[in-house]
Design an enzyme around this catalytic site. Structure first.
Site, short mmCIF file in Angstrom:
data_model
loop_
_atom_site.label_atom_id
_atom_site.label_comp_id
_atom_site.label_asym_id
_atom_site.label_seq_id
_atom_site.Cartn_x
_atom_site.Cartn_y
_atom_site.Cartn_z
N ASP A 53 -6.85 4.48 -5.15
CA ASP A 53 -7.51 4.35 -3.85
C ASP A 53 -8.21 5.68 -3.62
O ASP A 53 -8.43 6.45 -4.57
CB ASP A 53 -6.48 4.05 -2.75
CG ASP A 53 -7.11 3.56 -1.45
OD1 ASP A 53 -7.54 2.40 -1.40
OD2 ASP A 53 -7.20 4.35 -0.49
N LYS A 79 0.86 -1.19 0.00
CA LYS A 79 0.00 0.00 0.00
C LYS A 79 0.89 1.23 0.00
O LYS A 79 2.05 1.18 0.39
CB LYS A 79 -0.90 0.02 1.24
CG LYS A 79 -2.18 0.83 1.06
CD LYS A 79 -3.20 0.12 0.20
CE LYS A 79 -4.47 0.96 0.05
NZ LYS A 79 -5.49 0.25 -0.73
#
Length: 444
Positions: free
Chosen positions: A166, A126
């Site tokens: 995201d 991430k």
């Protein structure tokens, strides 16, 4: 002291300033107790949990860029490469003022198990930055994205680490980042997913997380003798996930009556008008007050309140820790049958337990919102083959993946004597594959 307790104690001591990460680790390890206890000697000897909860590596870097007034701005960029036992690191880039290393670590840790559940060969990672794209011009967003990628490009690649979008990172941002990667590295490869359709993107990627959420919700209902037809659904959020969850739910015959953004929420008893919501949020990038102003049946309320509306199904699709214990109590009192998470960890631990203890069918985000990363992996496949599949082909594969995830987490929960506990089932099913790969590859 048990092995799980030992590791939890160490993780808490070492990461005391990262509450979101600690919450994610505790939720996963607590639900893995039956598996760990059955294999405690091996896992302890191999320090499996220590290796699983410590990222392979993490990067923090400065991102300087120039705004439209000629002023230099400085943001912080992050990338955490958590675990690549089953494939290259894979996970989105979040652009939001709340981003810090703890949040990125929590998201990366969750991604390990989510990616494993898809059945596709992708590991967990991430990244992101505390940059806020809201209110910025296209040129300012480009300036930031180019500076961000100038540093990030050193650590990623199609077979190394494949970032995606995201919160705050949509097609515009991915495009600017991809262009800069190509320019610096001199390579045209599928290093990012969520790309535009003209340069390697996949059809159905935009819809994937929201659609996938409804495919698993539909299977959950079906396996309990219910259907989506005629159900009242409440949704939080008004971004990509929420919009397409609302769209798919209504295609399935349900009525979605709420959505929300960072300032307030809408109650529309006639059902959310998806076309209007898209115009307000995707075209105008405006607040939900504009939705209410354009639709007579809609009521706008400031602050929180989505979970106060009576419903059959609740789909939290906004952000972490948005559904609290009092919200869970309200949902139970109002007869809610199912809660399926569209966001990452949107339900607090005590709220999750309350819902489960009171008979609400609860599927956690690492299973129910895996459709986005699954379709990202399908985009990687198309890039590798130099092919583009039709929308229908991608959508069919997505549905199969989500239906399989439901049955895999259901089976895992049953195997360990916890039928109906889909959080435990998701963590076990995701963990088992990663643990076997880690043990097979030795100490690395």
């Amino acid at each position: 002291m048990s092995y799980v307790d030992e590791v939890l104690e160490r993780v808490k001591a070492k990461n005391a300033s990262e509450p979101e990460f600690l919450q994610a680790v505790e939720e996963v390890l607590e639900s893995l107790r039956p598996v760990i206890e059955a294999n405690e000697e091996t896992y302890r000897k191999e320090a499996l949990l220590e290796r699983l909860t410590e990222p392979d590596r993490q990067f923090k870097f400065r991102v300087p860029w120039v705004d439209d007034k000629g002023q230099v701005q400085v943001n912080t960029g992050y990338r955490v490469q958590f675990n690549n036992a089953i494939g290259p690191y894979k996970g989105g880039l979040r652009l939001h003022p709340s981003v810090n290393i703890g949040i990125i670590k929590f998201l990366g840790f969750e991604q390990i198990f989510k990616n494993s559940l898809t059945g596709l060969p992708i590991g967990g990672g991430k990244g992101g930055s505390d940059f806020d794209p809201k209110g910025k011009s296209d040129r300012e967003v480009m300036a930031f994205c180019q500076s961000f990628m100038t540093e990030l490009c050193k650590y990623i690649g199609a077979d190394v680490d494949v970032p995606a979008g995201d919160i705050g990172t949509g097609a515009r941002e991915i495009g600017y980042m991809f262009g800069q990667y190509k320019r610096i590295r001199g390579m045209y490869e599928g290093v990012l997913t969520g790309k535009g359709l003209t340069y390697g993107g996949s059809l159905a990627r935009t819809e994937a997380t929201g659609y996938g959420l409804l495919y698993i919700t539909e299977e959950l209902m079906k396996c309990h003798g219910e259907s989506m037809e005629g159900k009242t659904v409440v949704v939080s959020g008004a971004g990509n996930v929420a919009i397409y969850a609302i769209q798919k739910a209504q295609q399935m015959g349900a009525k979605v009556v709420t959505c929300s953004d960072s300032t307030g929420w809408i109650y529309d008893p006639e059902g959310i008008d998806v076309a209007l919501l898209k115009e307000v949020k995707e075209v105008k990038r405006a607040r939900l007050t504009e939705y209410a102003a354009a639709r007579k049946s809609a009521e706008y309320h400031e602050g929180r309140g989505v979970w106060s509306v009576k419903c059959d199904i609740a789909l939290p699709c906004a952000t972490q820790n948005e559904l609290l214990i009092d919200d869970a109590k309200t949902l139970v009192a109002n007869g809610c049958k199912a809660v399926c998470e569209g966001a990452n960890m949107p339900t607090t631990l005590d709220a999750t337990k309350y819902l489960q203890d009171n008979g609400v069918w609860f599927i956690c985000g690492k299973a129910s919102n895996a459709g986005g990363v699954a379709t990202s992996a399908l985009e990687m496949t198309q890039n590798s083959e130099r092919l583009s599949w039709t929308f229908e082909e991608v959508d069919a594969k997505l549905k199969d993946i989500m239906v399989n995830i439901y049955h895999n987490i259901d089976d895992a929960a049953k195997r360990y004597g916890h039928e109906g506990n889909y959080v435990m089932g998701a963590n076990i099913a995701g963990f088992e594959k990663v643990a076997k790969a880690m043990l097979a590859q030795g100490v690395c």
